[in-house]
Design an enzyme around this catalytic site. Structure first.
Site, PDB file in Angstrom:
ATOM      1  N   TYR A  34       0.825  -1.203   0.000  1.00 52.10           N
ATOM      2  CA  TYR A  34       0.000   0.000   0.000  1.00 52.10           C
ATOM      3  C   TYR A  34       0.858   1.251   0.000  1.00 52.10           C
ATOM      4  O   TYR A  34       2.079   1.190   0.180  1.00 52.10           O
ATOM      5  CB  TYR A  34      -0.945   0.010   1.213  1.00 52.10           C
ATOM      6  CG  TYR A  34      -0.279   0.361   2.532  1.00 52.10           C
ATOM      7  CD1 TYR A  34       0.550  -0.534   3.187  1.00 52.10           C
ATOM      8  CD2 TYR A  34      -0.464   1.624   3.109  1.00 52.10           C
ATOM      9  CE1 TYR A  34       1.171  -0.195   4.383  1.00 52.10           C
ATOM     10  CE2 TYR A  34       0.142   1.968   4.315  1.00 52.10           C
ATOM     11  CZ  TYR A  34       0.955   1.050   4.941  1.00 52.10           C
ATOM     12  OH  TYR A  34       1.573   1.393   6.119  1.00 52.10           O
ATOM     13  N   ARG A  53       7.956   3.699  -5.065  1.00 50.76           N
ATOM     14  CA  ARG A  53       8.066   2.822  -3.884  1.00 50.76           C
ATOM     15  C   ARG A  53       7.041   1.689  -3.959  1.00 50.76           C
ATOM     16  O   ARG A  53       7.334   0.555  -3.588  1.00 50.76           O
ATOM     17  CB  ARG A  53       7.873   3.642  -2.600  1.00 50.76           C
ATOM     18  CG  ARG A  53       8.196   2.854  -1.348  1.00 50.76           C
ATOM     19  CD  ARG A  53       8.243   3.733  -0.118  1.00 50.76           C
ATOM     20  NE  ARG A  53       6.929   4.296   0.214  1.00 50.76           N
ATOM     21  CZ  ARG A  53       6.727   5.219   1.158  1.00 50.76           C
ATOM     22  NH1 ARG A  53       7.746   5.674   1.865  1.00 50.76           N
ATOM     23  NH2 ARG A  53       5.519   5.678   1.407  1.00 50.76           N
ATOM     24  N   ARG A 101      -7.658 -20.574  -0.557  1.00 51.46           N
ATOM     25  CA  ARG A 101      -6.632 -20.335   0.454  1.00 51.46           C
ATOM     26  C   ARG A 101      -5.524 -21.390   0.388  1.00 51.46           C
ATOM     27  O   ARG A 101      -5.746 -22.562   0.686  1.00 51.46           O
ATOM     28  CB  ARG A 101      -7.241 -20.318   1.863  1.00 51.46           C
ATOM     29  CG  ARG A 101      -6.228 -19.903   2.916  1.00 51.46           C
ATOM     30  CD  ARG A 101      -6.825 -19.843   4.310  1.00 51.46           C
ATOM     31  NE  ARG A 101      -5.820 -19.405   5.279  1.00 51.46           N
ATOM     32  CZ  ARG A 101      -4.877 -20.199   5.778  1.00 51.46           C
ATOM     33  NH1 ARG A 101      -4.840 -21.470   5.430  1.00 51.46           N
ATOM     34  NH2 ARG A 101      -3.979 -19.726   6.630  1.00 51.46           N
ATOM     35  N   LYS A 148       6.424  -1.794   1.911  1.00 53.74           N
ATOM     36  CA  LYS A 148       5.252  -1.197   2.551  1.00 53.74           C
ATOM     37  C   LYS A 148       4.093  -2.185   2.422  1.00 53.74           C
ATOM     38  O   LYS A 148       3.196  -2.043   1.588  1.00 53.74           O
ATOM     39  CB  LYS A 148       4.929   0.174   1.924  1.00 53.74           C
ATOM     40  CG  LYS A 148       4.131   1.075   2.854  1.00 53.74           C
ATOM     41  CD  LYS A 148       4.285   2.532   2.475  1.00 53.74           C
ATOM     42  CE  LYS A 148       3.347   3.461   3.235  1.00 53.74           C
ATOM     43  NZ  LYS A 148       3.432   3.387   4.691  1.00 53.74           N
ATOM     44  N   GLU A 181      12.624   2.818  13.715  1.00 55.20           N
ATOM     45  CA  GLU A 181      11.626   3.778  13.238  1.00 55.20           C
ATOM     46  C   GLU A 181      10.398   3.665  14.123  1.00 55.20           C
ATOM     47  O   GLU A 181      10.363   2.871  15.061  1.00 55.20           O
ATOM     48  CB  GLU A 181      11.278   3.522  11.763  1.00 55.20           C
ATOM     49  CG  GLU A 181      10.668   2.164  11.502  1.00 55.20           C
ATOM     50  CD  GLU A 181      10.247   1.948  10.047  1.00 55.20           C
ATOM     51  OE1 GLU A 181      10.117   2.919   9.286  1.00 55.20           O
ATOM     52  OE2 GLU A 181      10.027   0.776   9.692  1.00 55.20           O
TER      53      GLU A 181
END
Ligand code: PDD
Length: 287
Positions: A34, A53, A101, A148, A181
């Site tokens: 995301y 990114r 799945r 991300k 971070e």
């Protein structure tokens, strides 16, 4: 008033109308990436860097990303315009789509691509000066924090622990004592007159705001070093601040139960925060 503030699988619609399969791998495995991008009017802040990114995240997750980033980037101005929101954030998400799945990667995934916008008022200068607080916790995330990924359970739980302790953010610390971070932000500290932050490796996200902070600090002649501070150095730091799309540059005034420096926003932090605000204003101005 119902507005179109979601773009899902090729169509604009109100956010509440969007549905995704129970079998979506984003839902089942957190198998997706995301981005969060700030916008004003139809202008999106540092969009190319966010899209670059996103491409990198998708490549790291072995997703056939062909033109997904470009497709989403292209519809953002229309999405902002349809929403009618004057200012806010866009959330872009790409998952490996619906499939029975199975941990194995589906051979021909149909990615779920979406973007939505939310109205948001960014921090006022008074709120910047009021600063925020954080709680140190041992980093329990995976070893690809440069991606991300939508698998954000560690951040969710870390922020919950921080909130239970009466603080607003978690700061992740490696087992070697290095400060990495925040839960959803990068962390900077001023130690011995030098601005320090963790280098961009697999332990931190290469934040777009972080990049701007480094450029602005360099440009202003502030000594900068991409070398992590230790937990001990952090406790002695004169200034600590966070950077992120949603919070710009925000001073951290208490860590655990101790004041940072004299407990007020420091000069280096405020200078960079001011420069960043000016840069954002320029970028988002209507041409
Ligand atoms: N978070 N580090 C982490 C773990 C983050 O999740 C984020 C952003 C950042 C800062 O990156 P940037 O400056 O590009 O926003 C650093 C977004 C805002 C979020 O998850 O809401």
């Amino acid at each position: 008033m119902v507005v179109d503030d979601l773009f899902l699988k090729g169509e604009f619609m109100p956010l509440a109308s969007g549905t995704v399969s129970v079998l979506d791998r984003g839902f089942q495995f957190g198998d997706g990436a995301y981005e969060v991008v700030r916008f004003r009017g139809e202008r999106f802040l540092w969009l190319d860097e966010h899209m670059e990114r996103l491409r990198r995240s998708l490549a790291a997750l072995a997703m056939p990303s062909a033109d997904v980033a470009a497709r989403l980037a292209a519809i953002l101005p229309e999405l902002a315009s349809r929403s009618g929101y004057p200012e806010g954030s866009a959330y872009l998400q790409v998952t490996r789509g619906a499939a029975p799945r199975d941990f194995a990667l589906p051979s021909e995934p149909v990615l779920t691509e979406l973007a939505y916008v939310r109205p948001h008022t960014f921090l006022s200068w008074e709120e910047v000066n009021a600063g925020t607080t954080a709680l140190l916790q041992e980093d329990m995330r995976w070893a690809r924090c440069d991606v991300k990924s939508v698998s954000l359970l560690a951040a969710v739980m870390g922020k919950a622990v921080a909130a239970a302790a009466g603080t607003a953010e978690v700061i992740w610390v490696g087992t070697d004592g290095s400060v990495r971070e925040g839960g959803s932000c990068n962390i900077f500290a001023v130690v011995d007159g030098e601005l320090r932050t963790h280098p961009t490796d697999r332990h931190v996200l290469d934040g777009i705001t972080r990049r701007r902070v480094l450029e602005l600090a360099h440009g202003a002649g502030i000594a900068v070093r991409e070398d992590p501070v230790t937990r001990d150095e952090l406790s002695q730091a004169d200034e600590v601040f966070l950077s992120s799309t949603m919070r710009d540059v925000l001073p951290i005034l208490r860590i655990d139960d101790l004041p940072v420096g004299d407990g007020r926003p420091g000069l280096v932090t405020l200078r960079i925060a001011e420069m960043l605000r000016a840069a954002v204003t320029v970028e988002l101005a209507v041409p």
